[in-house]
Design a protein around this motif. Structure first.
Motif, PDB file in Angstrom:
ATOM      1  N   CYS A 218       0.839  -1.195   0.000  1.00 58.34           N
ATOM      2  CA  CYS A 218       0.000   0.000   0.000  1.00 58.34           C
ATOM      3  C   CYS A 218       0.875   1.247   0.000  1.00 58.34           C
ATOM      4  CB  CYS A 218      -0.925   0.000   1.211  1.00 58.34           C
ATOM      5  SG  CYS A 218      -0.048   0.096   2.774  1.00 58.34           S
TER       6      CYS A 218
ATOM      7  N   GLU B  44      -7.329   6.014  -1.513  1.00 62.32           N
ATOM      8  CA  GLU B  44      -6.936   7.376  -1.162  1.00 62.32           C
ATOM      9  C   GLU B  44      -5.528   7.356  -0.571  1.00 62.32           C
ATOM     10  OE1 GLU B  44      -8.586  10.959   1.702  1.00 62.32           O
ATOM     11  OE2 GLU B  44      -9.964   9.376   1.070  1.00 62.32           O
TER      12      GLU B  44
ATOM     13  N   ASN C  53      -2.669   8.512   2.012  1.00 64.77           N
ATOM     14  CA  ASN C  53      -2.357   9.082   3.311  1.00 64.77           C
ATOM     15  C   ASN C  53      -0.998   9.760   3.166  1.00 64.77           C
ATOM     16  OD1 ASN C  53      -1.251   9.507   5.886  1.00 64.77           O
ATOM     17  ND2 ASN C  53      -2.297   7.725   6.752  1.00 64.77           N
ATOM     18  N   LYS C  54      -0.958  11.073   3.225  1.00 65.53           N
ATOM     19  CA  LYS C  54       0.277  11.816   2.991  1.00 65.53           C
ATOM     20  C   LYS C  54       1.311  11.591   4.088  1.00 65.53           C
ATOM     21  CE  LYS C  54      -2.001  15.274   0.204  1.00 65.53           C
ATOM     22  NZ  LYS C  54      -2.469  16.639   0.076  1.00 65.53           N
ATOM     23  N   ASN C  55       0.872  11.252   5.293  1.00 66.26           N
ATOM     24  CA  ASN C  55       1.819  11.012   6.391  1.00 66.26           C
ATOM     25  C   ASN C  55       2.580   9.710   6.221  1.00 66.26           C
ATOM     26  OD1 ASN C  55       1.165  13.411   7.765  1.00 66.26           O
ATOM     27  ND2 ASN C  55      -0.588  12.420   8.733  1.00 66.26           N
ATOM     28  N   SER C  56       1.874   8.642   5.875  1.00 68.07           N
ATOM     29  CA  SER C  56       2.522   7.332   5.744  1.00 68.07           C
ATOM     30  C   SER C  56       2.880   7.003   4.294  1.00 68.07           C
ATOM     31  CB  SER C  56       1.621   6.238   6.326  1.00 68.07           C
ATOM     32  OG  SER C  56       0.403   6.166   5.613  1.00 68.07           O
TER      33      SER C  56
ATOM     34  N   SER D 293       0.975   6.089   1.941  1.00 65.46           N
ATOM     35  CA  SER D 293       0.322   4.819   1.639  1.00 65.46           C
ATOM     36  C   SER D 293      -1.134   5.040   1.252  1.00 65.46           C
ATOM     37  CB  SER D 293       0.397   3.893   2.855  1.00 65.46           C
ATOM     38  OG  SER D 293      -0.308   4.454   3.943  1.00 65.46           O
ATOM     39  N   THR D 294      -1.716   4.003   0.680  1.00 64.80           N
ATOM     40  CA  THR D 294      -3.114   4.060   0.267  1.00 64.80           C
ATOM     41  C   THR D 294      -3.997   3.375   1.308  1.00 64.80           C
ATOM     42  OG1 THR D 294      -2.866   2.029  -1.015  1.00 64.80           O
ATOM     43  CG2 THR D 294      -2.555   4.114  -2.193  1.00 64.80           C
ATOM     44  N   TYR D 295      -5.259   3.774   1.330  1.00 65.60           N
ATOM     45  CA  TYR D 295      -6.224   3.180   2.243  1.00 65.60           C
ATOM     46  C   TYR D 295      -7.621   3.410   1.694  1.00 65.60           C
ATOM     47  CZ  TYR D 295      -7.058   7.937   3.975  1.00 65.60           C
ATOM     48  OH  TYR D 295      -7.365   9.255   4.075  1.00 65.60           O
TER      49      TYR D 295
ATOM     50  N   ASN E 147      -3.450   5.864  12.631  1.00 66.24           N
ATOM     51  CA  ASN E 147      -4.503   6.179  11.670  1.00 66.24           C
ATOM     52  C   ASN E 147      -5.479   5.006  11.584  1.00 66.24           C
ATOM     53  OD1 ASN E 147      -5.669   6.016   8.847  1.00 66.24           O
ATOM     54  ND2 ASN E 147      -4.755   8.053   8.745  1.00 66.24           N
TER      55      ASN E 147
ATOM     56  N   HIS F 115      -7.549   4.187   9.297  1.00 68.77           N
ATOM     57  CA  HIS F 115      -7.566   3.549   7.975  1.00 68.77           C
ATOM     58  C   HIS F 115      -6.372   2.609   7.796  1.00 68.77           C
ATOM     59  CE1 HIS F 115     -10.831   6.217   7.011  1.00 68.77           C
ATOM     60  NE2 HIS F 115     -10.084   7.263   7.311  1.00 68.77           N
ATOM     61  N   ASP F 116      -5.189   3.030   8.264  1.00 69.34           N
ATOM     62  CA  ASP F 116      -4.014   2.154   8.227  1.00 69.34           C
ATOM     63  C   ASP F 116      -4.265   0.918   9.083  1.00 69.34           C
ATOM     64  OD1 ASP F 116      -2.725   4.006   6.618  1.00 69.34           O
ATOM     65  OD2 ASP F 116      -1.520   4.851   8.248  1.00 69.34           O
TER      66      ASP F 116
END
Length: 175
Positions: A46, A68, A70-73, A75-77, A110, A112-113
């Protein structure tokens, strides 16, 4: 040699040719991605930065989970990523944790993560946590696993003998 590199080297022993692998978002998992040998693998992730790193492998196929970002990680979620996970069977998953405590288990910041990590663990035959000792005795808002949910913990020599015993008592092999 840094701790993440030592963890990555230990993790390489679990990657067999012609297998399906999941590499979670995170700095320790990124170190693993940088070290991967060029085998015939189906590697799902992801993490956009990890997918980019894996493009150097000529014999592996890379499956980036949609969704979508996640700008912090990095990664997508979300629904797109979760739908992609429903259709894959993973031989070995390398998961990262932001924090671990005996009381709250493995956690991240998060929701979502957290959902993605749980889904991946459910779809994987061998579940490996890559976590350096700096994450121990801390908690983030969302728990996604407990030691009983993990087959192998690969860490550094910074964890206590008591914690090592706790993992082993809960069925987790510690390297």
């Amino acid at each position: 040699v840094n701790k993440k590199r030592i963890i990555g080297e230990k993790a390489l022993a679990y990657i067999e040719d012609k297998s399906s692998v999941y590499i979670d978002a995170g700095s320790t998992t990124m170190t693993l991605a940088e070290m991967l040998p060029d085998k015939q693998l189906l590697i799902s992730t992801c993490a956009l930065n990890i997918a980019g790193e894996l493009l150097k492998l000529k014999n592996s196929r890379i499956n980036l989970l949609g969704g979508e970002v996640n700008k912090n990680s990095i990664s997508t979620y979300g629904p797109g990523a979760r739908a992609a996970i429903e259709n894959i069977n993973i031989d070995v998953a390398f998961i990262a944790a932001t924090a671990f405590s005996v009381k709250n288990g493995f956690s991240c910041g998060n929701v979502h993560d957290c959902e993605i990590k749980r889904e991946i663990l459910n779809r994987s035959s061998l579940r490996i946590m890559l976590m350096d000792s700096s994450k121990v005795d801390s908690t983030m808002p969302y728990t996604f696993a407990h030691p009983k949910d993990i087959d192998v913990l690969i860490t550094d020599d910074g964890i206590s003998n008591e914690l090592r015993s706790f993992f082993i008592e809960n069925g987790t092999k510690v390297l």
